[in-house]
Design a protein around this motif. Structure first.
Motif, PDB file in Angstrom:
ATOM      1  N   ASP A  44     -38.094  34.041  13.034  1.00  0.00           N
ATOM      2  CA  ASP A  44     -38.676  32.828  12.901  1.00  0.00           C
ATOM      3  C   ASP A  44     -39.298  33.039  11.507  1.00  0.00           C
ATOM      4  OD1 ASP A  44     -38.433  31.639  15.462  1.00  0.00           O
ATOM      5  OD2 ASP A  44     -39.453  33.385  15.899  1.00  0.00           O
ATOM      6  N   ALA A  45     -39.610  33.974  11.023  1.00  0.00           N
ATOM      7  CA  ALA A  45     -40.188  34.288   9.572  1.00  0.00           C
ATOM      8  C   ALA A  45     -38.963  33.982   8.433  1.00  0.00           C
ATOM      9  CB  ALA A  45     -41.033  35.349   9.296  1.00  0.00           C
ATOM     10  N   VAL A  46     -37.833  34.754   8.980  1.00  0.00           N
ATOM     11  CA  VAL A  46     -36.705  34.847   8.350  1.00  0.00           C
ATOM     12  C   VAL A  46     -36.151  33.353   8.129  1.00  0.00           C
ATOM     13  CG1 VAL A  46     -34.283  35.745   8.170  1.00  0.00           C
ATOM     14  CG2 VAL A  46     -36.359  37.086   8.555  1.00  0.00           C
ATOM     15  N   HIS A  47     -36.122  32.653   9.194  1.00  0.00           N
ATOM     16  CA  HIS A  47     -35.679  31.388   9.083  1.00  0.00           C
ATOM     17  C   HIS A  47     -36.574  30.366   8.385  1.00  0.00           C
ATOM     18  CE1 HIS A  47     -33.832  27.750  10.640  1.00  0.00           C
ATOM     19  NE2 HIS A  47     -34.885  27.075  10.856  1.00  0.00           N
ATOM     20  N   THR A  48     -37.921  30.503   8.501  1.00  0.00           N
ATOM     21  CA  THR A  48     -38.694  29.674   7.420  1.00  0.00           C
ATOM     22  C   THR A  48     -38.241  30.063   5.922  1.00  0.00           C
ATOM     23  OG1 THR A  48     -40.385  29.772   9.113  1.00  0.00           O
ATOM     24  CG2 THR A  48     -41.036  29.285   6.705  1.00  0.00           C
TER      25      THR A  48
ATOM     26  N   LEU B 275     -36.838  27.524   3.254  1.00  0.00           N
ATOM     27  CA  LEU B 275     -37.369  26.998   1.852  1.00  0.00           C
ATOM     28  C   LEU B 275     -36.756  27.421   0.680  1.00  0.00           C
ATOM     29  CD1 LEU B 275     -41.163  28.164   3.313  1.00  0.00           C
ATOM     30  CD2 LEU B 275     -39.961  25.983   2.883  1.00  0.00           C
ATOM     31  N   PHE B 276     -36.448  28.653   0.582  1.00  0.00           N
ATOM     32  CA  PHE B 276     -35.603  29.380  -0.440  1.00  0.00           C
ATOM     33  C   PHE B 276     -33.967  29.337  -0.640  1.00  0.00           C
ATOM     34  CE2 PHE B 276     -39.953  31.135   0.062  1.00  0.00           C
ATOM     35  CZ  PHE B 276     -40.708  30.555  -0.932  1.00  0.00           C
ATOM     36  N   LEU B 277     -33.356  29.175   0.371  1.00  0.00           N
ATOM     37  CA  LEU B 277     -31.935  29.359   0.402  1.00  0.00           C
ATOM     38  C   LEU B 277     -31.158  28.151   0.992  1.00  0.00           C
ATOM     39  CD1 LEU B 277     -31.592  33.060   1.694  1.00  0.00           C
ATOM     40  CD2 LEU B 277     -31.616  32.263  -0.833  1.00  0.00           C
ATOM     41  N   GLY B 278     -32.046  27.136   1.179  1.00  0.00           N
ATOM     42  CA  GLY B 278     -31.235  25.802   1.645  1.00  0.00           C
ATOM     43  C   GLY B 278     -30.502  26.273   2.926  1.00  0.00           C
ATOM     44  N   GLN B 279     -30.987  27.183   3.684  1.00  0.00           N
ATOM     45  CA  GLN B 279     -30.305  27.400   5.250  1.00  0.00           C
ATOM     46  C   GLN B 279     -30.731  26.591   6.257  1.00  0.00           C
ATOM     47  OE1 GLN B 279     -30.835  31.683   5.476  1.00  0.00           O
ATOM     48  NE2 GLN B 279     -29.015  31.880   4.082  1.00  0.00           N
ATOM     49  N   GLY B 280     -30.066  25.547   6.726  1.00  0.00           N
ATOM     50  CA  GLY B 280     -30.559  24.870   7.812  1.00  0.00           C
ATOM     51  C   GLY B 280     -31.619  23.739   7.473  1.00  0.00           C
ATOM     52  N   GLY B 281     -32.316  23.763   8.825  1.00  0.00           N
ATOM     53  CA  GLY B 281     -33.726  22.936   8.481  1.00  0.00           C
ATOM     54  C   GLY B 281     -34.750  23.105   9.585  1.00  0.00           C
ATOM     55  N   PHE B 282     -35.822  22.331   9.731  1.00  0.00           N
ATOM     56  CA  PHE B 282     -36.786  22.598  10.538  1.00  0.00           C
ATOM     57  C   PHE B 282     -36.769  21.494  11.792  1.00  0.00           C
ATOM     58  CE2 PHE B 282     -38.779  24.056   6.454  1.00  0.00           C
ATOM     59  CZ  PHE B 282     -38.621  25.461   6.713  1.00  0.00           C
ATOM     60  N   PRO B 283     -36.168  21.690  12.531  1.00  0.00           N
ATOM     61  CA  PRO B 283     -35.954  20.503  13.708  1.00  0.00           C
ATOM     62  C   PRO B 283     -37.489  20.150  14.390  1.00  0.00           C
ATOM     63  CG  PRO B 283     -34.830  22.565  14.655  1.00  0.00           C
ATOM     64  CD  PRO B 283     -35.307  22.675  13.169  1.00  0.00           C
ATOM     65  N   CYS B 284     -38.188  21.030  14.607  1.00  0.00           N
ATOM     66  CA  CYS B 284     -39.572  20.947  14.919  1.00  0.00           C
ATOM     67  C   CYS B 284     -40.496  21.500  13.889  1.00  0.00           C
ATOM     68  CB  CYS B 284     -39.799  21.553  16.375  1.00  0.00           C
ATOM     69  SG  CYS B 284     -41.561  21.561  16.949  1.00  0.00           S
ATOM     70  N   LYS B 285     -40.753  20.627  12.861  1.00  0.00           N
ATOM     71  CA  LYS B 285     -41.652  20.839  11.914  1.00  0.00           C
ATOM     72  C   LYS B 285     -42.825  21.432  12.507  1.00  0.00           C
ATOM     73  CE  LYS B 285     -39.291  18.057   8.759  1.00  0.00           C
ATOM     74  NZ  LYS B 285     -39.199  16.713   8.316  1.00  0.00           N
ATOM     75  N   ASP B 286     -43.493  20.832  13.117  1.00  0.00           N
ATOM     76  CA  ASP B 286     -44.789  21.312  13.634  1.00  0.00           C
ATOM     77  C   ASP B 286     -44.891  22.929  14.226  1.00  0.00           C
ATOM     78  OD1 ASP B 286     -47.653  20.568  13.768  1.00  0.00           O
ATOM     79  OD2 ASP B 286     -47.443  19.431  15.462  1.00  0.00           O
ATOM     80  N   ALA B 287     -43.833  23.364  14.874  1.00  0.00           N
ATOM     81  CA  ALA B 287     -43.590  24.583  15.195  1.00  0.00           C
ATOM     82  C   ALA B 287     -43.569  25.562  13.974  1.00  0.00           C
ATOM     83  CB  ALA B 287     -42.181  24.897  16.050  1.00  0.00           C
ATOM     84  N   CYS B 288     -43.046  25.025  13.216  1.00  0.00           N
ATOM     85  CA  CYS B 288     -42.839  25.841  11.766  1.00  0.00           C
ATOM     86  C   CYS B 288     -44.061  26.027  10.891  1.00  0.00           C
ATOM     87  CB  CYS B 288     -41.914  25.476  10.774  1.00  0.00           C
ATOM     88  SG  CYS B 288     -40.201  25.428  11.721  1.00  0.00           S
ATOM     89  N   ASP B 289     -45.229  25.285  11.147  1.00  0.00           N
ATOM     90  CA  ASP B 289     -46.182  25.250  10.400  1.00  0.00           C
ATOM     91  C   ASP B 289     -47.248  26.154  11.253  1.00  0.00           C
ATOM     92  OD1 ASP B 289     -48.473  24.623   8.868  1.00  0.00           O
ATOM     93  OD2 ASP B 289     -49.285  22.921  10.028  1.00  0.00           O
ATOM     94  N   THR B 290     -46.819  27.586  10.960  1.00  0.00           N
ATOM     95  CA  THR B 290     -47.494  28.749  11.792  1.00  0.00           C
ATOM     96  C   THR B 290     -49.057  28.729  11.621  1.00  0.00           C
ATOM     97  OG1 THR B 290     -45.317  30.011  11.451  1.00  0.00           O
ATOM     98  CG2 THR B 290     -47.611  31.112  12.255  1.00  0.00           C
ATOM     99  N   ASN B 291     -49.448  28.418  10.320  1.00  0.00           N
ATOM    100  CA  ASN B 291     -50.940  28.515  10.133  1.00  0.00           C
ATOM    101  C   ASN B 291     -51.695  27.165  10.165  1.00  0.00           C
ATOM    102  OD1 ASN B 291     -50.141  27.086   7.908  1.00  0.00           O
ATOM    103  ND2 ASN B 291     -50.631  28.789   6.364  1.00  0.00           N
ATOM    104  N   ASP B 292     -50.856  25.948  10.756  1.00  0.00           N
ATOM    105  CA  ASP B 292     -51.539  24.920  10.885  1.00  0.00           C
ATOM    106  C   ASP B 292     -52.162  24.084   9.878  1.00  0.00           C
ATOM    107  OD1 ASP B 292     -51.563  22.438  12.513  1.00  0.00           O
ATOM    108  OD2 ASP B 292     -53.515  23.256  13.776  1.00  0.00           O
ATOM    109  N   ASP B 293     -51.633  24.213   8.630  1.00  0.00           N
ATOM    110  CA  ASP B 293     -52.601  23.543   7.412  1.00  0.00           C
ATOM    111  C   ASP B 293     -51.692  22.300   6.972  1.00  0.00           C
ATOM    112  OD1 ASP B 293     -49.979  24.424   6.273  1.00  0.00           O
ATOM    113  OD2 ASP B 293     -51.213  25.670   4.720  1.00  0.00           O
ATOM    114  N   GLY B 294     -50.779  22.020   7.920  1.00  0.00           N
ATOM    115  CA  GLY B 294     -50.218  20.565   7.466  1.00  0.00           C
ATOM    116  C   GLY B 294     -49.022  20.672   6.556  1.00  0.00           C
ATOM    117  N   VAL B 295     -48.645  21.742   6.226  1.00  0.00           N
ATOM    118  CA  VAL B 295     -47.457  22.033   5.185  1.00  0.00           C
ATOM    119  C   VAL B 295     -46.635  23.175   5.556  1.00  0.00           C
ATOM    120  CG1 VAL B 295     -48.142  20.738   3.133  1.00  0.00           C
ATOM    121  CG2 VAL B 295     -48.642  23.327   3.524  1.00  0.00           C
ATOM    122  N   ILE B 296     -45.354  23.200   5.386  1.00  0.00           N
ATOM    123  CA  ILE B 296     -44.597  24.357   5.689  1.00  0.00           C
ATOM    124  C   ILE B 296     -44.162  25.166   4.392  1.00  0.00           C
ATOM    125  CG2 ILE B 296     -42.315  25.427   6.618  1.00  0.00           C
ATOM    126  CD1 ILE B 296     -42.297  22.787   8.208  1.00  0.00           C
TER     127      ILE B 296
END
Length: 110
Positions: free
Chosen positions: A35-39, A43-64
Protein backbone atom coordinates in the motif's frame (compact mmCIF):
# COMPACT_ATOMS: atom_id res chain seq x y z
CA UNK A 1 -48.32 19.49 -8.87
CA UNK A 2 -45.39 17.29 -9.86
CA UNK A 3 -42.00 18.20 -8.47
CA UNK A 4 -39.01 17.60 -10.72
CA UNK A 5 -35.55 17.61 -9.19
CA UNK A 6 -33.08 20.02 -10.69
CA UNK A 7 -29.97 18.05 -11.57
CA UNK A 8 -28.33 20.06 -14.32
CA UNK A 9 -24.80 21.02 -13.28
CA UNK A 10 -25.05 19.04 -10.06
CA UNK A 11 -22.19 16.71 -9.16
CA UNK A 12 -22.75 14.25 -6.36
CA UNK A 13 -19.74 12.87 -4.55
CA UNK A 14 -20.91 9.90 -2.57
CA UNK A 15 -18.82 8.29 0.09
CA UNK A 16 -18.73 4.53 -0.10
CA UNK A 17 -21.58 3.58 2.27
CA UNK A 18 -20.06 0.19 3.08
CA UNK A 19 -16.83 1.83 4.12
CA UNK A 20 -13.17 1.10 3.55
CA UNK A 21 -9.97 0.15 5.31
CA UNK A 22 -7.80 3.19 5.95
CA UNK A 23 -4.31 2.74 4.41
CA UNK A 24 -5.49 0.05 1.93
CA UNK A 25 -4.43 2.25 -0.94
CA UNK A 26 -4.13 -0.51 -3.53
CA UNK A 27 -7.57 -1.86 -2.65
CA UNK A 28 -6.56 -5.48 -2.11
CA UNK A 29 -8.40 -5.83 1.20
CA UNK A 30 -5.39 -5.67 3.52
CA UNK A 31 -2.81 -3.19 4.71
CA UNK A 32 0.84 -4.00 4.08
CA UNK A 33 3.99 -2.61 2.47
CA UNK A 34 2.39 -2.80 -1.00
CA UNK A 35 0.00 0.00 0.00
CA UNK A 36 2.86 2.38 0.77
CA UNK A 37 4.59 1.35 -2.47
CA UNK A 38 1.34 2.02 -4.39
CA UNK A 39 1.02 5.49 -2.86
CA UNK A 40 4.60 6.36 -3.80
CA UNK A 41 4.20 4.91 -7.29
CA UNK A 42 1.15 7.04 -8.01
CA UNK A 43 2.62 10.19 -6.49
CA UNK A 44 6.09 10.04 -8.01
CA UNK A 45 5.99 7.65 -10.97
CA UNK A 46 2.49 8.24 -12.37
CA UNK A 47 1.54 4.59 -11.83
CA UNK A 48 -2.22 4.03 -11.69
CA UNK A 49 -4.43 6.08 -9.45
CA UNK A 50 -6.38 6.22 -6.22
CA UNK A 51 -9.87 4.70 -6.67
CA UNK A 52 -10.59 5.26 -2.97
CA UNK A 53 -8.74 8.43 -2.09
CA UNK A 54 -10.03 8.41 1.46
CA UNK A 55 -8.40 5.00 2.04
CA UNK A 56 -5.07 6.36 0.75
CA UNK A 57 -5.16 9.26 3.21
CA UNK A 58 -3.50 7.12 5.87
CA UNK A 59 -2.90 9.94 8.36
CA UNK A 60 -6.37 11.46 7.69
CA UNK A 61 -5.10 15.00 7.07
CA UNK A 62 -7.26 15.52 3.98
CA UNK A 63 -4.50 15.18 1.35
CA UNK A 64 -2.57 12.31 -0.19
CA UNK A 65 1.16 12.88 -0.05
CA UNK A 66 4.40 11.20 1.00
CA UNK A 67 3.44 11.47 4.67
CA UNK A 68 0.71 8.87 4.06
CA UNK A 69 3.23 6.28 2.87
CA UNK A 70 5.50 7.17 5.79
CA UNK A 71 2.62 6.76 8.24
CA UNK A 72 1.73 3.35 6.80
CA UNK A 73 5.33 2.14 7.05
CA UNK A 74 5.76 3.60 10.54
CA UNK A 75 2.68 1.83 11.87
CA UNK A 76 3.49 -1.48 10.16
CA UNK A 77 7.20 -1.74 10.89
CA UNK A 78 8.11 0.65 13.69
CA UNK A 79 5.05 0.53 15.93
CA UNK A 80 4.55 4.29 15.50
CA UNK A 81 0.99 5.13 16.47
CA UNK A 82 -2.14 3.80 14.85
CA UNK A 83 -4.10 4.34 11.65
CA UNK A 84 -6.98 6.83 12.24
CA UNK A 85 -10.59 5.64 12.06
CA UNK A 86 -12.00 3.63 10.48
CA UNK A 87 -8.61 1.98 10.94
CA UNK A 88 -6.77 -0.66 8.99
CA UNK A 89 -8.38 -3.77 10.46
CA UNK A 90 -12.15 -3.21 10.26
CA UNK A 91 -14.18 -1.66 7.45
CA UNK A 92 -15.95 1.55 8.31
CA UNK A 93 -16.73 5.05 7.16
CA UNK A 94 -14.63 8.15 7.70
CA UNK A 95 -15.88 9.97 10.81
CA UNK A 96 -14.31 13.21 9.52
CA UNK A 97 -16.79 13.57 6.67
CA UNK A 98 -15.96 17.22 5.99
CA UNK A 99 -12.76 16.47 4.10
CA UNK A 100 -12.55 16.74 0.30
CA UNK A 101 -11.42 13.17 -0.42
CA UNK A 102 -13.89 10.67 -1.84
CA UNK A 103 -14.15 6.92 -2.14
CA UNK A 104 -15.72 6.13 -5.47
CA UNK A 105 -14.57 2.51 -5.61
CA UNK A 106 -13.78 0.14 -2.77
CA UNK A 107 -15.19 -3.36 -3.07
CA UNK A 108 -13.43 -5.12 -0.21
CA UNK A 109 -16.00 -4.26 2.47
CA UNK A 110 -19.29 -6.15 2.78
Amino acid sequence: SVMTPVTQGLVLRLRNPSGFLRADCNGDGGVDISDAVHTLGVLFLGQGGFPCKDACDTNDDGVIDISDAITTLGVLFLGQGTIPLPGNKTCGVDPTGAEPLTCETYSRCP
